[in-house]
Design a protein around this motif. Structure first.
Motif, PDB file in Angstrom:
ATOM      1  N   UNK A 415       0.844  -1.196   0.000  1.00 59.07           N
ATOM      2  CA  UNK A 415       0.000   0.000   0.000  1.00 59.07           C
ATOM      3  C   UNK A 415       0.879   1.246   0.000  1.00 59.07           C
ATOM      4  N   UNK A 416       0.471   2.224  -0.763  1.00 56.82           N
ATOM      5  CA  UNK A 416       1.219   3.478  -0.820  1.00 56.82           C
ATOM      6  C   UNK A 416       0.771   4.389   0.315  1.00 56.82           C
ATOM      7  N   UNK A 417       1.713   5.089   0.912  1.00 60.50           N
ATOM      8  CA  UNK A 417       1.381   5.988   2.009  1.00 60.50           C
ATOM      9  C   UNK A 417       0.638   7.219   1.533  1.00 60.50           C
ATOM     10  N   UNK A 418      -0.378   7.599   2.286  1.00 58.94           N
ATOM     11  CA  UNK A 418      -1.131   8.816   1.982  1.00 58.94           C
ATOM     12  C   UNK A 418      -1.299   9.601   3.270  1.00 58.94           C
ATOM     13  N   UNK A 419      -1.119  10.912   3.179  1.00 56.12           N
ATOM     14  CA  UNK A 419      -1.242  11.778   4.352  1.00 56.12           C
ATOM     15  C   UNK A 419      -2.340  12.811   4.102  1.00 56.12           C
ATOM     16  N   UNK A 420      -3.299  12.861   5.013  1.00 58.32           N
ATOM     17  CA  UNK A 420      -4.327  13.910   4.993  1.00 58.32           C
ATOM     18  C   UNK A 420      -3.891  14.986   5.974  1.00 58.32           C
ATOM     19  N   UNK A 421      -3.745  16.211   5.486  1.00 56.16           N
ATOM     20  CA  UNK A 421      -3.207  17.311   6.284  1.00 56.16           C
ATOM     21  C   UNK A 421      -4.252  18.409   6.425  1.00 56.16           C
ATOM     22  N   UNK A 422      -4.505  18.818   7.669  1.00 50.65           N
ATOM     23  CA  UNK A 422      -5.407  19.945   7.905  1.00 50.65           C
ATOM     24  C   UNK A 422      -4.682  21.238   7.526  1.00 50.65           C
ATOM     25  N   UNK A 423      -5.164  21.886   6.465  1.00 49.43           N
ATOM     26  CA  UNK A 423      -4.519  23.100   5.962  1.00 49.43           C
ATOM     27  C   UNK A 423      -5.603  24.104   5.575  1.00 49.43           C
ATOM     28  N   UNK A 424      -6.333  24.632   6.577  1.00 48.03           N
ATOM     29  CA  UNK A 424      -7.490  25.492   6.273  1.00 48.03           C
ATOM     30  C   UNK A 424      -7.128  26.787   5.555  1.00 48.03           C
ATOM     31  N   UNK A 425      -5.920  27.280   5.780  1.00 50.03           N
ATOM     32  CA  UNK A 425      -5.532  28.570   5.175  1.00 50.03           C
ATOM     33  C   UNK A 425      -4.666  28.415   3.939  1.00 50.03           C
ATOM     34  N   UNK A 426      -4.501  27.155   3.459  1.00 49.17           N
ATOM     35  CA  UNK A 426      -3.697  26.861   2.261  1.00 49.17           C
ATOM     36  C   UNK A 426      -2.286  27.455   2.369  1.00 49.17           C
ATOM     37  N   UNK A 432       9.151  23.142   0.341  1.00 49.04           N
ATOM     38  CA  UNK A 432       9.891  23.034   1.601  1.00 49.04           C
ATOM     39  C   UNK A 432       9.591  21.706   2.295  1.00 49.04           C
ATOM     40  N   UNK A 433       8.325  21.283   2.173  1.00 48.08           N
ATOM     41  CA  UNK A 433       7.902  20.051   2.825  1.00 48.08           C
ATOM     42  C   UNK A 433       8.692  18.849   2.305  1.00 48.08           C
ATOM     43  N   UNK A 434       8.863  18.752   0.985  1.00 47.26           N
ATOM     44  CA  UNK A 434       9.583  17.607   0.426  1.00 47.26           C
ATOM     45  C   UNK A 434      11.062  17.655   0.815  1.00 47.26           C
ATOM     46  N   UNK A 435      11.625  18.840   0.929  1.00 44.49           N
ATOM     47  CA  UNK A 435      13.019  18.960   1.369  1.00 44.49           C
ATOM     48  C   UNK A 435      13.175  18.497   2.817  1.00 44.49           C
ATOM     49  N   UNK A 436      12.230  18.896   3.668  1.00 45.61           N
ATOM     50  CA  UNK A 436      12.273  18.481   5.071  1.00 45.61           C
ATOM     51  C   UNK A 436      12.047  16.975   5.209  1.00 45.61           C
ATOM     52  N   UNK A 437      11.175  16.444   4.335  1.00 42.40           N
ATOM     53  CA  UNK A 437      10.894  15.007   4.364  1.00 42.40           C
ATOM     54  C   UNK A 437      12.161  14.186   4.158  1.00 42.40           C
ATOM     55  N   UNK A 438      12.969  14.600   3.180  1.00 45.73           N
ATOM     56  CA  UNK A 438      14.182  13.846   2.835  1.00 45.73           C
ATOM     57  C   UNK A 438      15.160  13.791   4.008  1.00 45.73           C
ATOM     58  N   UNK A 439      15.114  14.816   4.857  1.00 42.39           N
ATOM     59  CA  UNK A 439      16.009  14.853   6.014  1.00 42.39           C
ATOM     60  C   UNK A 439      15.467  14.039   7.183  1.00 42.39           C
ATOM     61  N   UNK A 440      14.162  13.819   7.197  1.00 42.38           N
ATOM     62  CA  UNK A 440      13.532  13.266   8.397  1.00 42.38           C
ATOM     63  C   UNK A 440      13.062  11.819   8.270  1.00 42.38           C
ATOM     64  N   UNK A 441      12.761  11.368   7.048  1.00 42.61           N
ATOM     65  CA  UNK A 441      12.185  10.033   6.878  1.00 42.61           C
ATOM     66  C   UNK A 441      12.843   9.303   5.711  1.00 42.61           C
ATOM     67  N   UNK A 442      12.970   7.969   5.815  1.00 42.17           N
ATOM     68  CA  UNK A 442      13.463   7.190   4.671  1.00 42.17           C
ATOM     69  C   UNK A 442      12.478   7.277   3.516  1.00 42.17           C
ATOM     70  N   UNK A 443      12.941   7.058   2.320  1.00 45.55           N
ATOM     71  CA  UNK A 443      12.111   7.226   1.129  1.00 45.55           C
ATOM     72  C   UNK A 443      10.833   6.420   1.143  1.00 45.55           C
ATOM     73  N   UNK A 444      10.902   5.178   1.634  1.00 50.21           N
ATOM     74  CA  UNK A 444       9.702   4.343   1.614  1.00 50.21           C
ATOM     75  C   UNK A 444       8.603   4.863   2.548  1.00 50.21           C
ATOM     76  N   UNK A 445       8.970   5.738   3.508  1.00 45.54           N
ATOM     77  CA  UNK A 445       7.981   6.282   4.445  1.00 45.54           C
ATOM     78  C   UNK A 445       7.445   7.634   3.998  1.00 45.54           C
ATOM     79  N   UNK A 446       7.963   8.181   2.890  1.00 40.52           N
ATOM     80  CA  UNK A 446       7.432   9.451   2.387  1.00 40.52           C
ATOM     81  C   UNK A 446       6.007   9.230   1.887  1.00 40.52           C
ATOM     82  N   UNK A 447       5.066  10.105   2.216  1.00 36.85           N
ATOM     83  CA  UNK A 447       3.713   9.963   1.674  1.00 36.85           C
ATOM     84  C   UNK A 447       3.735  10.074   0.155  1.00 36.85           C
ATOM     85  N   UNK A 448       3.211   9.075  -0.519  1.00 34.44           N
ATOM     86  CA  UNK A 448       3.122   9.129  -1.981  1.00 34.44           C
ATOM     87  C   UNK A 448       2.024  10.101  -2.392  1.00 34.44           C
ATOM     88  N   UNK A 449       0.953  10.126  -1.600  1.00 32.78           N
ATOM     89  CA  UNK A 449      -0.177  11.009  -1.882  1.00 32.78           C
ATOM     90  C   UNK A 449      -0.413  11.972  -0.722  1.00 32.78           C
TER      91      UNK A 449
END
Length: 511
Positions: A415-426, A432-449
């Motif tokens: 199953x591919x990872x999916x993250x639902x994010x509360x972002x009311x103000x867009x 920046x998020x993808x850059x921070x992801x690479x520093x914090x989580x292994x690739x297989x744990x990055x949300x695909x969606x």
């Protein structure tokens, strides 16, 4: 009813007469509310005036004749016909103690409903001995004192607020401050005002407090202990440091479980401990499971297999009905009860309670919560813990509400990872998020969606509801929120429209 002093007096008074109360989540409406009435076989409903509209809406769905009682100054035009007012009835009632109902220590006290994160709530049976046991274990295990004042902002229809919290008053004589509802902005102000020394938390409450702007009162209180469960390891030390709370009293448990744990020595990140030297003293274990189906793995002899340190497994507790500490009282629904029991677990002929939760034990015997059954998923040959990823993503996004789950994709394994994010103000900066992801989580744990939505649905006890989102997946025909997919070639998230969706299904867009 919402939290108030009268709520405690009502169920306690009913218990003294031998009447079992079913404690209803005041957030429920219509079908779910009617389900709770019917599954408990209730003969009457007592409701606060703040629930008048909810009762009016559900009234036509209530099949059998049910007596209705309103607490407070209810407007007769806003409540169902035939509703009686409780206050004048109480005023005219006898002041003499009721007759002894002939109940024992192991008889039913009341029903508490599971939070319903995966369907309609189930009515868990709470007996008198369980109430005493839960309140006393927390009191003595965490070293509470007679002069402690507890701040209880948790719902009183839930065991954390009503047993762990209010139990300190009813059973042990401590002072408890009841808050109508949790308020992140008023939390520390209340603690200062009422001289609280212990605060309760559950689920995401600690993260909501950290997300508040710094205020003077957060350093002026006398709180020495935060008591609860669900504090994410990622923010554990930050919470202690910022709010100057020296002890985190994290515990693991559920209303109906017989395998509760406690972190009695402030070990960071742990939800409890069980001796590896004397494991038979407390007959609980982490048992190996098939991480795809979460079914227990058995030895050639047909027994379950205990996990070694570092191996994730489902927490189970041996059932001994004659022992108040080991018994399992189950649910009103017998089929729901049977699903939580496994046979031939420790030895042939025994029974054990299935927690449904996956934990990991270290070399010393400390336990760490990993995931609820069904939340762990495999992607790229690796097991991904949704709880762990949720904590990290939330921190990267400024303590936003984040729900992580696995979704099926045609033509791919796992199953591919999916993250639902509360972002009311867009405001979410995906670059920046993808850059921070690479520093914090292994690739297989990055949300695909990614799914960006105004808010994430939560239960009344601050747990995320992800069942519906998991079913909806990443189909833009179904999901009306903003959707994105991680384009591995470009190394960034791109908008997931109908054209991109078809490319994913056809295998042209590689994940």
């Amino acid at each position: 009813m919402e939290n108030c002093n009268e709520y405690v007096g009502l169920w306690l008074g009913m218990a003294k007469m031998g009447v079992e109360a079913a404690l209803i989540n005041f957030n429920l409406r219509l079908d779910a509310l009617e389900h709770c009435f019917s599954v408990s076989n209730s003969k009457a409903v007592v409701f606060g005036r703040e629930m008048s509209q909810a009762m009016t809406d559900v009234y036509s769905m209530m099949g059998k004749p049910t007596r209705l009682y309103c607490v407070g100054d209810c407007d007769p035009s806003t409540i169902p016909p035939g509703t009686e007012f409780l206050s004048p009835l109480l005023q005219s009632a006898s002041r003499l103690p009721p007759k002894d109902p002939g109940r024992g220590f192991t008889d039913k006290l009341f029903y508490i409903y599971t939070s319903g994160t995966t369907g309609l709530p189930k009515a868990a049976i709470v007996v008198h001995s369980r109430y005493f046991r839960m309140a006393a274990l927390v009191h003595y295990g965490f070293g509470m004192r007679s002069d402690d004042i507890i701040y209880d902002c948790l719902p009183l229809y839930h065991s954390a607020g009503n047993i762990v919290g209010m139990g300190q008053c009813i059973v042990l004589g401590l002072t408890v401050v009841i808050k109508r509802k949790f308020s992140a902005s008023r939390f520390w102000d209340d603690c200062v005002k009422y001289n609280c020394t212990i605060v309760q938390y559950i689920g995401e409450i600690c993260r909501y407090l950290l997300n508040q702007p710094v205020r003077d009162t957060e350093a002026q209180h006398h709180v020495r202990m935060a008591l609860g469960n669900g504090l994410r390891p990622a923010i554990w030390k930050e919470f202690m440091t910022r709010f100057r709370v020296p002890q985190i009293a994290e515990f693991y448990g559920a209303t109906e479980c017989n395998c509760s744990l406690g972190n009695f020595d402030n070990n960071v990140g742990s939800c409890g401990f069980n001796s590896r030297i004397l494991p038979f003293v407390y007959p609980i274990r982490l048992m190996k499971v098939n991480e795809e189906t979460m079914e227990l793995i058995r030895s050639p002899e047909g027994l379950c297999i205990s996990c070694q340190p570092g191996e994730p497994g489902q927490l189970v507790g041996r059932i001994i009905q004659s022992d108040p500490l080991r018994r399992f009282d189950g649910y009103v629904n017998e089929s729901a009860t049977s699903k939580k029991i496994a046979k031939n677990v420790f030895r042939h002929g025994d029974m054990a309670y299935l927690s449904g939760d996956v934990l990991v034990m270290d070399d010393y015997g400390y336990m760490y919560f990993r995931d609820r059954t069904g939340d762990t998923f495999r992607w790229k040959g690796e097991n991904v813990s949704t709880t762990e990823v949720e904590g990290i993503l939330s921190r990267l996004l400024g303590q936003a509400d984040v729900v992580v789950y696995g979704v099926e994709v045609t033509g791919t394994e796992g199953r591919a990872g999916m993250a639902a994010v509360a972002d009311p103000d867009r405001k979410c900066d995906l670059q920046k998020f993808i850059q921070d992801l690479k520093k914090s989580l292994p690739g297989y744990a990055h949300p695909v969606f990614l799914r960006l939505l105004p808010e994430v649905n939560k239960t009344g006890t601050y747990k995320f509801q992800k069942t519906d989102m998991r079913k909806e997946g990443f189909d833009p025909h179904v999901v009306k929120d903003a959707l994105y997919v991680l384009d591995s070639l470009q190394g960034k998230y791109i908008s997931l429209d109908h054209e991109v969706y078809q490319r994913i299904l056809s295998g042209k867009l590689k994940l």
